[in-house]
Design an enzyme around this catalytic site. Structure first.
Site, PDB file in Angstrom:
ATOM      1  N   LYS A 136       0.846  -1.196   0.000  1.00 13.92           N
ATOM      2  CA  LYS A 136       0.000   0.000   0.000  1.00 13.92           C
ATOM      3  C   LYS A 136       0.882   1.247   0.000  1.00 13.92           C
ATOM      4  O   LYS A 136       1.858   1.318   0.760  1.00 13.92           O
ATOM      5  CB  LYS A 136      -0.922  -0.013   1.218  1.00 13.92           C
ATOM      6  CG  LYS A 136      -1.935   1.136   1.230  1.00 13.92           C
ATOM      7  CD  LYS A 136      -2.901   1.041   2.417  1.00 13.92           C
ATOM      8  CE  LYS A 136      -3.938   2.155   2.371  1.00 13.92           C
ATOM      9  NZ  LYS A 136      -4.879   2.123   3.511  1.00 13.92           N
ATOM     10  N   SER A 151      -9.922   2.324   2.485  1.00  6.72           N
ATOM     11  CA  SER A 151      -8.973   2.969   1.628  1.00  6.72           C
ATOM     12  C   SER A 151      -7.966   2.044   0.936  1.00  6.72           C
ATOM     13  O   SER A 151      -7.392   2.427  -0.075  1.00  6.72           O
ATOM     14  CB  SER A 151      -8.193   4.014   2.437  1.00  6.72           C
ATOM     15  OG  SER A 151      -7.372   3.403   3.405  1.00  6.72           O
ATOM     16  N   SER A 158     -10.434   0.206   6.747  1.00  3.52           N
ATOM     17  CA  SER A 158      -9.746   0.317   5.456  1.00  3.52           C
ATOM     18  C   SER A 158      -9.033  -0.939   4.960  1.00  3.52           C
ATOM     19  O   SER A 158      -8.595  -0.983   3.814  1.00  3.52           O
ATOM     20  CB  SER A 158      -8.731   1.463   5.494  1.00  3.52           C
ATOM     21  OG  SER A 158      -9.392   2.698   5.319  1.00  3.52           O
TER      22      SER A 158
END
Lengths: 488, 95
Positions: free
Chosen positions: A80, A155, A179
């Site tokens: 990420k 997210s 997320s």
């Protein structure tokens, strides 16, 4: 080498690497080729780093040739783009950091690379991890591999989409209010938010420091356990990381579930839940009963205020954390500032997107003189009540089971104009962050061709238990091994 | 719970965030909507409930007061938008 000989899970790839069926370089090339061929439709990566990855893979092959054999050695992963990586851009999906390179690796990155993992690239996300759809990314939205007109969630949407599309066997994520779990649910993969403090936050760009927690995303609970073994552990550079004796998160996976007490929070099963998802949760409770677990209804009386309490606390912390972006030390700087105030306010206005600005404004408001008690202090009091609800529930059960999200993946653009509706998609996940508990989402069925996520919530530091329940569930179901057509 | 554009612009100034006048109205309306929904937290009695700032009741760890990180200034400043001779450049503050 054809696709058919490459197994999809980390565990199977690890065994194949150990047997010499293929090398890490070959495995890495396999994924780089897939990313190159398929990611145009998913936009799950912001940066792909083939040279970096192939060099790491060659090094992993050398280590193996020298006699080393550990589960993560030579396994590719998607990272990420919130974890700092030396030498590779770290953007947090923001214009503010669009060209930024960190001077160091995050502790998580350091640990995964020390274990021999190969970083394929940095994945798309909501800007500064603020969002539930990946639509707030400066680099454009990531798309759901099950239906590219729909969001992957957020997210950590790029990580979830990459794993679902088999562009990486595993990925990192971060979870402040859902997320990891929400995108895992919407993309049909398995994701774990560990207990707050399990995984170091050092080098993980801060959103809300008392809630942020990094964790793994994968196709199976077994792969999550293998990843967590490397990711978890105290870090002297993160004062909130918890100093505990190292654990083997694989240890309990194969233990049977007989005698397990599973609580289903009645507040998670009320009218707000879509009927199709409710049916999947019901089916899962039946499966767990067949495996020897006892199901019991429990109550989390303050579940209804988790979202507002969460947004007040998270936005307040975000407004403070994001004050570091000033156009001076790093990140975007406006042209020709007339004075210092202009430099700050215009650099920030240009560098941040709409949702980040909204959260900074909400956070500044709830912390400002005259509003603090009614908002911030109130939210922190509710945070304690929410935590106490969970503590009470865990006095009678071992794990909680429920839905991860009230609905399956929504269409791109559907909730953009209405921030509030977007926030409410985190209704079952935010309480877990406020309480600091571990939570896992795993595939539990489909509604109209879209994946459904089941959420398992564990007691503090009881990751081994929720991983065990998820692994046993996955031994008796095949939802987690379904693959989107677009990824073939 | 309603936020005027004046309130909004005051908060934006506190946050060092430039908001154009025409955008202030939109933000004020959005924030009013969000806060109106969130105001349901006021309905719950929290008298005598101590605020919870941190979920894990951890104690801060201490370490020896010795240098543990070597900071490479050039490398640290490589990501800065404007530096000169090891200093960050900002608009003139004192005439």
């Amino acid at each position: 080498m054809t696709n058919s000989v490459i197994p999809q899970t980390l565990a199977a790839q690890s065994a194949a690497l150990a047997e010499g069926q293929f090398s890490s370089v070959e495995l890495t090339q396999h994924y780089l080729e897939r990313i190159n061929r398929l990611d145009g439709q998913f936009n799950s990566f912001i940066t792909v780093c083939p040279d970096f990855a192939l060099a790491q893979a060659a090094e992993a092959d050398r280590r193996r040739a020298a006699g080393e054999n550990s589960p993560l050695l030579g396994i590719p992963y998607a990272n990420k783009d919130i974890f700092c990586t030396k030498g590779i851009n770290t953007t947090c999906a923001s214009r503010m950091l669009a060209q930024w390179q960190a001077p160091y690796d995050a502790t998580v990155v350091e640990r995964l690379h020390a274990a021999g993992m190969v970083m394929l690239g940095k994945t798309n996300m909501d800007e500064f991890a603020m969002g539930s759809s990946n639509e707030t990314s400066w680099f454009g939205p990531a798309r759901n591999p099950w239906d590219t007109n729909r969001v992957p969630g957020g997210s950590s949407g790029g990580s979830a989409a990459a794993v679902a599309a088999r562009l990486a066997p595993v990925a990192t994520g971060t979870d402040t209010g859902g997320s990891i779990r929400q995108p895992a649910a919407l993309c049909g993969v398995t994701g774990l938010k560990p207990t707050y403090g399990r995984v170091s936050r050092w080098g993980m760009i801060a959103f809300a420091s008392s809630l942020d927690q990094g964790g793994p995303m994968a196709l199976t609970a077994e792969d999550l356990a293998l990843m967590l073994n490397a990711m978890a552990g105290a870090d002297r550079r993160d004062a909130t990381s918890i100093d505990r004796a190292p654990e083997d998160f694989m240890a309990d996976l194969s233990k049977p579930l007989s005698g397990l007490k599973v609580g289903v929070p009645s507040e998670f099963m009320d009218a707000g839940l879509s009927p199709g998802i409710r049916a999947c949760v019901d089916a899962a409770t039946t499966t767990l009963q067949q495996l020897g677990a006892a199901i019991k209804e429990v109550s989390l009386p303050h579940a209804g205020v988790a979202v507002p309490a969460y947004y007040v606390v998270a936005s307040a912390e975000a407004s403070s954390n994001l004050s570091r972006y000033d156009g001076v030390r790093f990140g975007h700087r406006c042209e020709n500032p007339v004075d210092l105030a202009d430099l700050y306010s215009r650099s920030r206005a240009e560098g941040f997107g709409e949702e980040v600005k909204r959260r900074i404004l909400v956070g500044t408001y709830v912390l400002s003189a005259g509003y603090y008690d009614a908002w911030y202090r109130k939210a922190q009091q509710l945070r304690r009540l929410i935590q106490q609800d969970f503590v009470a529930a865990f006095s009678g059960v071992d794990v909680l089971l429920g839905p991860t999200t009230p609905n399956t993946a929504f269409a791109l653009g559907e909730n953009v104009a209405d921030p509030l509706t977007m926030y409410l998609s985190d209704i079952y996940t935010t309480g877990v962050n406020l309480a600091g508990l571990p939570g896992l989402s795993m595939p539990g069925g489909f509604v109209d061709g879209l994946p459904v996520g089941l959420q398992l919530i564990g007691n503090y530091f009881d990751e081994r238990r929720i991983l065990q329940v998820a692994h046993q569930f996955q031994q008796h179901t095949d939802w987690h091994s379904r693959m989107p057509v677009a990824a073939e | 719970m309603s936020l005027s554009t004046t309130d909004l612009l005051r908060v934006a100034r506190l946050a060092r965030l430039q908001i154009a006048d025409h955008a202030a109205e939109t933000y004020a309306a959005q924030l009013s909507g969000i806060l109106a929904h969130f105001s349901l937290i006021g309905e719950i009695n929290t008298d005598s409930v101590p605020p919870l700032a941190h979920a894990i009741d951890a104690v801060g760890r201490l370490r020896e007061d010795i240098v543990s990180e070597a900071v490479d200034r050039d490398q640290l400043q490589a990501g800065a938008p404007l530096v000169e001779n090891g200093y960050y450049l900002v608009p003139r503050v004192i005439e």
